[in-house]
Design an enzyme around this catalytic site. Structure first.
Site, short mmCIF file in Angstrom:
data_model
loop_
_atom_site.label_atom_id
_atom_site.label_comp_id
_atom_site.label_asym_id
_atom_site.label_seq_id
_atom_site.Cartn_x
_atom_site.Cartn_y
_atom_site.Cartn_z
CE LYS A 167 -4.39 -1.46 1.84
NZ LYS A 167 -4.25 -2.60 2.78
CD GLU A 206 -5.13 5.54 3.85
OE1 GLU A 206 -6.29 5.22 4.15
OE2 GLU A 206 -4.54 5.16 2.84
NE ARG A 225 -9.61 -10.04 -5.81
CZ ARG A 225 -9.39 -9.20 -4.80
NH1 ARG A 225 -8.15 -8.92 -4.44
NH2 ARG A 225 -10.40 -8.63 -4.16
C1 MV4 Z 1 -10.40 3.37 4.78
C2 MV4 Z 1 -11.66 3.76 5.24
C3 MV4 Z 1 -11.80 5.03 5.72
N1 MV4 Z 1 -10.75 5.87 5.75
N2 MV4 Z 1 -9.39 4.25 4.81
C4 MV4 Z 1 -11.29 -1.28 4.46
C5 MV4 Z 1 -10.49 -2.39 3.87
C6 MV4 Z 1 -9.57 -1.77 2.87
N3 MV4 Z 1 -9.93 -2.25 1.56
C7 MV4 Z 1 -9.74 -0.29 2.99
N4 MV4 Z 1 -10.80 -0.05 3.93
C8 MV4 Z 1 -11.14 1.20 4.33
N5 MV4 Z 1 -10.16 2.14 4.33
C9 MV4 Z 1 -9.59 5.46 5.28
N6 MV4 Z 1 -8.57 6.31 5.31
C10 MV4 Z 1 -12.69 2.83 5.18
C11 MV4 Z 1 -12.42 1.55 4.74
C12 MV4 Z 1 -13.52 0.66 4.70
C13 MV4 Z 1 -14.19 0.30 5.86
C14 MV4 Z 1 -13.80 0.77 7.08
C15 MV4 Z 1 -14.50 0.42 8.20
C16 MV4 Z 1 -15.60 -0.42 8.10
C17 MV4 Z 1 -15.98 -0.92 6.90
C18 MV4 Z 1 -15.28 -0.56 5.77
C19 MV4 Z 1 -15.67 -1.07 4.57
C20 MV4 Z 1 -14.99 -0.71 3.45
C21 MV4 Z 1 -13.91 0.15 3.52
#
Ligand code: MV4
Length: 662
Positions: free
Chosen positions: A116, A199, A291
């Site tokens: 990342k 972040e 993917r």
């Molecule tokens: C985040 C975010 C909010 N702020 N980053 C979750 C897994 C990964 N794919 C990235 N994710 C997230 N990153 C920042 N800076 C919110 C998510 C997020 C998430 C966070 C809490 C609960 C459910 C979520 C579902 C999708 C993405």
């Protein structure tokens, strides 16, 4: 184009890939583990190679075995599907080394996007909007100072992570140091890499992703967006395309950002650029998945493109269609039917599928299951994807509900009703959806199963009354003999009997009066004249007074699953003739007291046993149990032989019939 490819995956995605390969005239090689010996993907491929034991590290992750299988069968390319080896840069490199084409991006692209920090650094340089944060190397104290600068709440993410693993939300400086240590520890054990990044936490984002493709000639295109906000613990449950309620400006911004991201890395193959969209409408790059994704069918539905065919075309050196030839129409929704029990904190449910109806003629259903097969504990719990497409979102929701209502699975517990409640939720209808949707509406979504109504109980009773006179279930071989009749016939009396059904843990006694061509049933609240029009396997069509019903009834031991009107009801069945099967299990009778193995069978079918005669010896959880005859009677059936596994508690071990009835 390739002549033959190997699919390094299982289940629905392996079948999905086989389908596209077949349409292109490409031969397919499946690989399978012990647990998948009888799986549909093995049957559907032209060839299949056994690659090892059930646990994934010994089979679907064992990349030497997979590459050897490709070499042995002459497969020119390997499609990794999703999960397993799909984002493993070392595997992609090993394929190239072995002279087998990896159907996916080059190893170095997978590696960069797998970090990342590297991915964000590249995006920042290329002008893709990223979430404010910090991706450098600093001491723990230095990082805490950076977190202060970003401003809480702050999200600590594992650089090598994905799916929320190694992620920690920190609300204030007090918790930062501890969260950092625990994030590093989890990242180290999960990915062997404890590098992290910081972040700004976006509070209630929508999760929007863009499907992109690149070819080896430098062309990059996008296939519009998907909204995957409805998730639980980072497990997506419902996905749709396009993302609703985006302004044209937001849509263009997000598509442009995705194309810039793909161009920045020189992307080749199918990829997904993930963004979060905050309440103000700002989009931020989160990560890129290198993917084909689980939810790719919704993109296929709105664009009419075959994404697997595009992957194969690119991998064999072909050219992508022009962006201007990619159009989107309609609204598609995918729901993931999973073997899990929402009433037990979404614990995975394993077992043998005893009944399966999926609306495959009306809707697209991607799945790799079949009646008689096990949902095993070795792989993920998704059993089917139901994909619908309609003119607009409201119509698509209605179809998704219908598709779920027409999906019947017995033998394992599924999240079907949970998905139905999400789709029926008023805030889902108005697209007021973000990543916290499920948590926010938990009270509405986690409710007790419905009480069976009279028609469901009647379906069960009619099934019992009718199925016992089906061929194979009759005692006498003389069709005109009164002993052949199973209608409680009594000389000079109305034919009456009682059926005991357990409803919500309470036994209901249903009085049955046999009529000329039907039954008069007296239930707790009501009486009804009932007629069975047909019984065909589990399918029963009946009339209850003036109303006609069609139901499926699956009787397994003392449990009956009744599917009726888009609902599933679980009822218990007590047969007084068979010594009250339910209570009997507890008393050490003919139902398995627990899962185990049969050590010895002492008797034979046809023997007349006196109560207490040993029938079989079973071992369960390291303890031996003798199963004995619960009453005097004839042994009609022995369900197991020595050495057989008893897979679940409560399943019948033998069937007896009492000798004398008063
Ligand atoms: C985040 C975010 C909010 N702020 N980053 C979750 C897994 C990964 N794919 C990235 N994710 C997230 N990153 C920042 N800076 C919110 C998510 C997020 C998430 C966070 C809490 C609960 C459910 C979520 C579902 C999708 C993405």
């Amino acid at each position: 184009m390739f002549n033959k490819i190997l699919i390094a995956n299982r289940g629905e995605i392996a079948l999905r890939i086989i389908r596209s390969a077949e349409q292109l005239g490409i031969r397919t090689v499946a690989v399978f583990s012990d647990a998948d010996k009888f799986s549909p993907h093995v049957v559907s491929a032209d060839e299949a190679i056994h690659i090892g034991a059930s646990p994934a590290p010994q089979s679907y992750l064992a990349f030497d075995k997979i590459i050897a299988a490709a070499k042995r069968t002459g497969a020119e390319a390997i499609h990794p599907g999703y999960g397993f080896l799909s984002e493993n840069a070392d595997f992609a490199a090993a394929c190239e080394q072995a002279g087998v084409c990896f159907i996916g991006p080059p190893a170095n692209v997978i590696r960069t996007m797998g970090s990342k920090r590297d991915a964000k650094a590249l995006m920042a340089k290329s002008g893709v909007p990223i979430v404010p944060g910090f991706i450098g190397d600093l001491s723990n104290e230095g990082l805490e100072a950076e977190a202060e600068k970003i401003g809480y709440p702050v999200l600590i993410k594992a650089s090598a992570g994905g799916g929320g693993r190694g992620m920690r939300l920190v609300q204030s400086g007090n918790n930062f140091a501890a969260a950092l240590l625990s994030a590093r520890r989890e990242a180290k054990s999960a990915f062997g890499d404890d590098s992290i990044l910081l972040e700004k936490y976006i509070e209630s984002p929508r999760h929007i992703e863009v499907q992109v493709f690149g070819d080896t000639h430098g062309n990059i295109i996008h296939l519009f967006e998907r909204d995957c906000s409805v998730q639980r613990r980072y497990q997506k449950l419902i996905e749709e395309a396009p993302a609703s309620q985006l302004t044209t400006a937001e849509q263009e911004q997000i598509q442009r950002a995705a194309l810039t991201a793909a161009e920045a890395i020189g992307y080749v193959g199918a990829g997904t650029v993930e963004f979060v969209l905050d309440e103000r409408g700002d989009v931020y790059f989160i990560e890129m998945n290198t993917r084909l994704q689980v939810e790719h069918p919704v993109t296929e539905m709105i664009t009419g493109q075959d994404l697997v065919a595009l992957q194969l075309r690119i991998a064999s050196g072909g050219t992508l269609p022009d962006q201007s030839d990619i159009c989107a129409a309609g609204h598609a929704i995918e729901v993931r039917l999973c073997a899990e029990d929402s009433a037990r904190d979404f614990a995975p449910s394993i077992g043998t599928i005893s009944h399966l109806t999926l609306p495959e003629r009306r809707y697209r259903v991607d799945h790799g299951i079949a009646v008689g097969l096990d949902v095993s504990p070795y792989y993920d719990s998704m059993i089917a994807k139901l994909i619908v497409c309609a003119e607009d979102r409201a119509a698509a929701i209605k179809h998704a509900i219908r598709a779920l209502e027409q999906s019947e699975v017995a033998g394992i517990t599924t999240n079907r009703d949970f998905l139905l409640r999400i789709l029926a939720h008023p805030n889902f209808a108005t697209a007021r959806v973000d990543t916290h949707f499920i948590d926010r509406h938990q009270c509405d979504l986690l409710v007790a199963p419905p009480h069976p109504d009279a028609s469901a109980i009647v379906a069960a009773v009619l099934f019992l009354l009718t199925s016992r006179s089906q061929p194979g279930n009759v005692i006498s071989s003389e069709p005109n003999s009164p002993w052949h009749r199973r209608d409680a016939f009594r000389m000079n009396l109305p034919n009456n009997e009682q059926v005991h059904i357990n409803v919500d843990d309470v036994t209901q006694v249903i009085a049955v009066e046999h009529l000329e061509d039907g039954f008069l049933l007296k239930l707790a609240q009501t009486s009804a004249s009932c007629f069975v029009d047909s019984l065909n396997g589990a399918e029963i069509i009946f009339r209850m007074d003036a109303e006609r019903f069609s139901a499926r009834v699956v009787a397994t031991g003392a449990r009956m699953d009744v599917f009726l009107g888009g609902r599933q009801y679980v009822l218990g069945y007590q047969d007084p003739l068979y010594a009250e099967t339910l209570d009997d299990a507890a008393a050490g009778g003919l139902a398995a007291p627990m899962p185990g193995v049969v050590l010895e069978v002492f008797v034979e079918v046809g023997q007349v046993l006196t109560a207490g005669t040993p029938i079989m010896l079973i071992e369960a959880m390291k303890i031996e149990h003798t199963i004995t005859a619960p009453f005097d009677g004839l042994l009609n059936e022995i369900c197991f032989k020595a050495g057989d596994q008893i897979t679940a508690e409560g399943i019948p071990l033998a069937v007896m019939e009492p000798t004398a009835l008063s």
